[in-house]
Design a protein around this motif. Structure first.
Motif, mmCIF file in Angstrom:
data_model
loop_
_atom_site.group_PDB
_atom_site.id
_atom_site.type_symbol
_atom_site.label_atom_id
_atom_site.label_comp_id
_atom_site.label_asym_id
_atom_site.label_seq_id
_atom_site.Cartn_x
_atom_site.Cartn_y
_atom_site.Cartn_z
ATOM 1 N N GLY A 144 -7.645 -2.383 -6.364
ATOM 2 C CA GLY A 144 -8.812 -3.230 -6.111
ATOM 3 C C GLY A 144 -8.436 -4.686 -5.925
ATOM 4 N N MET A 145 -7.469 -5.168 -6.701
ATOM 5 C CA MET A 145 -7.031 -6.559 -6.574
ATOM 6 C C MET A 145 -6.345 -6.803 -5.235
ATOM 7 N N LEU A 146 -5.565 -5.818 -4.771
ATOM 8 C CA LEU A 146 -4.924 -5.944 -3.457
ATOM 9 C C LEU A 146 -5.971 -5.976 -2.353
ATOM 10 N N ASN A 147 -6.969 -5.101 -2.445
ATOM 11 C CA ASN A 147 -8.049 -5.101 -1.449
ATOM 12 C C ASN A 147 -8.818 -6.419 -1.478
ATOM 13 N N GLU A 148 -9.051 -6.929 -2.678
ATOM 14 C CA GLU A 148 -9.773 -8.198 -2.823
ATOM 15 C C GLU A 148 -9.016 -9.322 -2.136
ATOM 16 N N MET A 149 -7.674 -9.334 -2.319
ATOM 17 C CA MET A 149 -6.849 -10.357 -1.679
ATOM 18 C C MET A 149 -6.879 -10.204 -0.160
ATOM 19 N N LYS A 204 0.817 -1.210 0.000
ATOM 20 C CA LYS A 204 0.000 0.000 0.000
ATOM 21 C C LYS A 204 0.857 1.270 0.000
ATOM 22 N N MET A 205 2.042 1.216 0.599
ATOM 23 C CA MET A 205 2.899 2.401 0.649
ATOM 24 C C MET A 205 3.373 2.803 -0.748
ATOM 25 N N PRO A 206 3.997 1.895 -1.512
ATOM 26 C CA PRO A 206 4.359 2.300 -2.881
ATOM 27 C C PRO A 206 3.136 2.614 -3.736
ATOM 28 N N MET A 207 2.000 1.960 -3.460
ATOM 29 C CA MET A 207 0.785 2.275 -4.202
ATOM 30 C C MET A 207 0.346 3.714 -3.936
#
Length: 330
Positions: A154-159, A124-127
């Motif tokens: 969205g894919m990171l949140n989904e995971m 999330k930091m580099p994002m």
């Protein structure tokens, strides 16, 4: 079942009586009436023993045959026969071994979830930094880059939510939630894509608050609105809340591609993607599945109605009172 399990005993007893009668018939020195008496006495003794044996541990065997889970071993009656006591002790050893393995797997699963969650938060930091850099860019490529960033986020949140889902009951915190800010945040996340596809929103929040978990509700709404935006072009998406049948109802209605009738019953299945665009590599088929599972845990009902080629309406129904409200009030 008792007779079937002890069929060899009965056959052995019949064989012994037949041999005894045979000896009496072949040996003229033996009184036949005495042999008959012996056979009758043996039969009575054997039947009395069989009846005693049958009723001695009938309850234990009956409960044992009804057992469906290893944890049910604790609820079995105390066995009285030697064989059943040995069997019960062995079952307890198996249960202990099973629980030890389950505890070990639980620790591994928790470590895996913690490691994945930590990795997602690290990403999330580099994002965030990437998003700040994209906000400063100009030109026609900016919108495309922002859309790809949104898809990756969205894919990171989904995971992340997929990892949290098995333990969702421990993660829920019910409170009075304002729907407006949640819906606004969800729409703002998709603003670049909406501008590119010329999509507008008509939001009418008649019923503004609901008792629920804000984090998981935001995830559910994100999935539903992003799905509507994904399949809508140059049109308007209507978001509305109202009271219907004494329950709060939140609907998201679009005029996009719609869902085929044969696909509609399957849209909440894990990994299912539309048959009308099956080569869409961007679709994971997990978003609506996770939203449905989370809603079910929160006592929210998700229903979908659609007409292929004309649009889709997703409805969230919040029960006025549920078990979580009662727990909160205690």
């Amino acid at each position: 079942m008792y007779f079937t399990n002890h069929l060899r005993w009965w056959l052995l007893f019949i064989l012994i009586n037949c041999v005894t009668l045979g000896i009496g018939l072949l040996d003229i020195a033996v009184n036949n009436l005495s042999i008959v008496y012996i056979v009758i006495i043996n039969t009575v003794i054997f039947l009395l023993f069989a009846i005693y044996h049958y009723f001695k541990d009938r309850n234990y065997v009956k409960e044992l045959m009804k057992m469906e889970d290893v944890e049910d071993i604790e609820g079995l009656p105390v066995p009285r026969l030697v064989f059943n006591r040995a069997l019960h002790e062995r079952l307890m050893e198996v249960k202990k071994s099973h629980n030890t393995r389950m505890d070990a797997e639980s620790v591994k699963t928790k470590e895996n979830i913690d490691e994945t969650t930590r990795w997602i938060h690290d990403m999330k930091m580099p994002m965030t930094m990437l998003k700040l850099l994209l906000d400063d860019t100009q030109g026609t490529e900016r919108v495309k880059l922002l859309n790809e960033w949104q898809r990756l986020d969205g894919m990171l949140n989904e995971m992340l939510y997929m990892k949290r889902l098995p333990n969702i009951q421990n993660d829920l915190y019910f409170e009075t939630v304002e729907l407006g800010p949640i819906i606004s945040r969800s729409i703002n996340k998709l603003r670049p894509l909406c501008m590119e596809k010329d999509i507008g929103f008509d939001v009418e929040i008649t019923e503004a608050t609901v008792e629920t978990d804000v984090k998981w509700l935001a995830f559910i709404i994100d999935q539903i609105i992003s799905n509507s935006v994904k399949y809508t072009v140059n049109d308007e998406i209507r978001v509305e809340s109202r009271i219907a049948d004494d329950a709060m109802l939140l609907t998201v209605k679009d005029h996009g591609r719609g869902i085929r009738p044969e696909d509609l019953p399957r849209i909440f299945e894990a990994g299912f993607t539309s048959t009308s665009n099956h080569d869409d590599i961007q679709s994971t088929g997990m978003g609506l599945y996770l939203a449905h599972q989370a809603a079910e845990a929160m006592n929210i009902t998700i229903n979908a109605t659609s007409e292929y080629g004309k649009g889709t309406e997703m409805a969230l129904t919040f029960a006025k009172q549920n078990r979580y409200h009662k727990l909160k009030a205690m």
